[in-house]
Enzyme design. Sequence first.
Site, short mmCIF file in Angstrom:
data_model
loop_
_atom_site.label_atom_id
_atom_site.label_comp_id
_atom_site.label_asym_id
_atom_site.label_seq_id
_atom_site.Cartn_x
_atom_site.Cartn_y
_atom_site.Cartn_z
N HIS A 24 0.88 -1.32 -0.16
CA HIS A 24 -0.06 0.03 -0.12
C HIS A 24 0.81 1.26 0.21
CE1 HIS A 24 -3.45 2.69 1.60
NE2 HIS A 24 -2.35 3.43 1.98
N GLU A 25 1.68 1.13 0.90
CA GLU A 25 2.67 2.44 0.83
C GLU A 25 3.54 2.56 -0.25
OE1 GLU A 25 2.03 4.30 3.12
OE2 GLU A 25 0.65 3.29 4.39
N HIS A 28 1.92 4.62 -2.90
CA HIS A 28 2.21 6.09 -2.80
C HIS A 28 3.60 6.43 -3.12
CE1 HIS A 28 -1.65 6.57 -0.63
NE2 HIS A 28 -1.58 5.83 0.43
#
Length: 451
Positions: A24-25, A28
Amino acid sequence: MDALQYTIGFLIFFVGILISIGLHEVGHMVPAKKFGGKVTQYFIGFGPTVRSWQVGETEYGVKAIPLGGYVKIVGMLPPGAEDLADDVSIGADGQQVTRIRKSNTGMFTQLISDARAAEWELVGPEDSERLFYKMAWWKKVVVMAGGPSVNILIAFFLFWALFAIHGNDNDELVTTTLDEVQACIVPPDEAGRVCTADEIKNQPTPAFKAGLKVGDRIVSFNGVDATSWTQVQQLIRDNGNRRATIVVERDGDLKTITTKTTVTPRIIDEDADPEPVGFLGVRPSTEPATGGPIYTVQQMGGMTVDVLHALVTLPAKVLDVGKAIVGLQDRDPQGPVSIVGGGRLAGEVASHDGTTVGEKVVFFTVLLAGFNLFIGMFNFIPLLPLDGGHIASALWEAVRRGLARVRGRPDPGYVDAAKLLPVAYVVASALLVMGVVLIVGDLVVPVHLES
C-alpha cells in the site's frame, strides 16, 4: 487445538497483512517519486523505530507497532498566508529561506499552525519545486489513490487465482452429475426424509428402479444433449409419465438406461402450490463456479456493494462489539473484526483437524483478499486523514481552478488541506477508538469459526 499450527496460521495471516500494508505504501511512494516529489521516509508500523536504513534521500524501516505504515512526502501542507514570516530571509549560504511562524490565536488555529511548522521544518531551499502541494491536481490524485488501489489489486489477483483454480464457493453451479438418487416417492413437504422399506418396495422412484447411481453424469435425455441441469429438469417435467431413454457417463463409460417417468406434485414456484409434473427422483450435485479476470471483476462488483454497506454500518457494528465486551449482548459472528480477530480466525483454521490443506489455503486466500478489499475501499472515504480526503482536496482544487478560468477570475491557488486538520483529528480519534474497541473485542469476546 494444536498450538503450533494455530501460531503458524496466525503469523501467516499477520505477515500477509504486513506485506499488504507495505505494498500500500509503495503505491504512494512510487508515483510520488516518479512525479519528482521528495519522499524522506518509508516505514511499516508506528511508534519507536526497530530498524531503519538510508537509501538515497529516503529512510526505510520498521517500527515497533505493526498496525499500519506510512510514507513521508515533503510539502503536503502549503504555507498559510497568515503564518508566513516577514516574506523571506537570506541564509548564510546566500539561499532564500522561507520561515513559518507559529500562531497562538485559538486551539484549532494553533493546531494548524503547529502542523505547518512541523511540515516546513523538513523543507529546504532545494525542495521548492518538489513539494507535494505544488503538484498538478491529477498527480496528487494518482499519488494518494496509489495506496488503496494497490490493496484492491491485491484482492483482485487473490480472488482471480482462487476463482480460476478452486472456484467460487459463493457462486455454485448446478451440474448434470447426480448427487442423490431418491429411493421412494414422497410428498414435496416431506422431501429429504428417509424412506421406509415398504415405500421403497411399493413406490420406488423411476431413477431408483432403473438403477441410476450417485456420480452418474446425465449426457442426454430422450436424445437431447444435456447442456445444463435446468434444461434436464425441464425435459423430465415435460416428459410426464412417458418412456425415457437416459444416457449417463459412469466411471468414464457411457451407459444407456431406459425407464418411465411418473407424474407427481412438485414445487415449481416457491410462492405457488405444487403442480403435477414428470418426476424422475434425482438431485444434482453442485460445484464452485470458475472464471477468469472478467468473472472476477463481476464478482468483486457485488462484493463492493457489500463493503459499502459495511462501511456505512461500521460505527453501529463497532458499538455492538462494545456492548458485547461489557456483556450487554452477544458478539455478532458476522460483525467486523480487527487484524487480531482475523489472525485468530486464521489460527483456528490452521489448527482445525477436520480441514484439509486445500480448504485452509482457500480460507486464507479469501480472508486476506477480503481484508485488502475492505482496506482499499476504506481508504477511499473522502475524509482526512484517509487517502480519500487528500484525493477530495485535489479534485476540489481542480474544480475551483477550472471554474475560475471559465469565469475569467484569478487563479484561487492551491487547496489548503491544513484547514481541514481539525476534521482530520476528529476522524483519526474516531478511527482510533473503533480500532481499540475491535481489538479488545477480539481478545475478550472473539469470533470463532463455530459461531
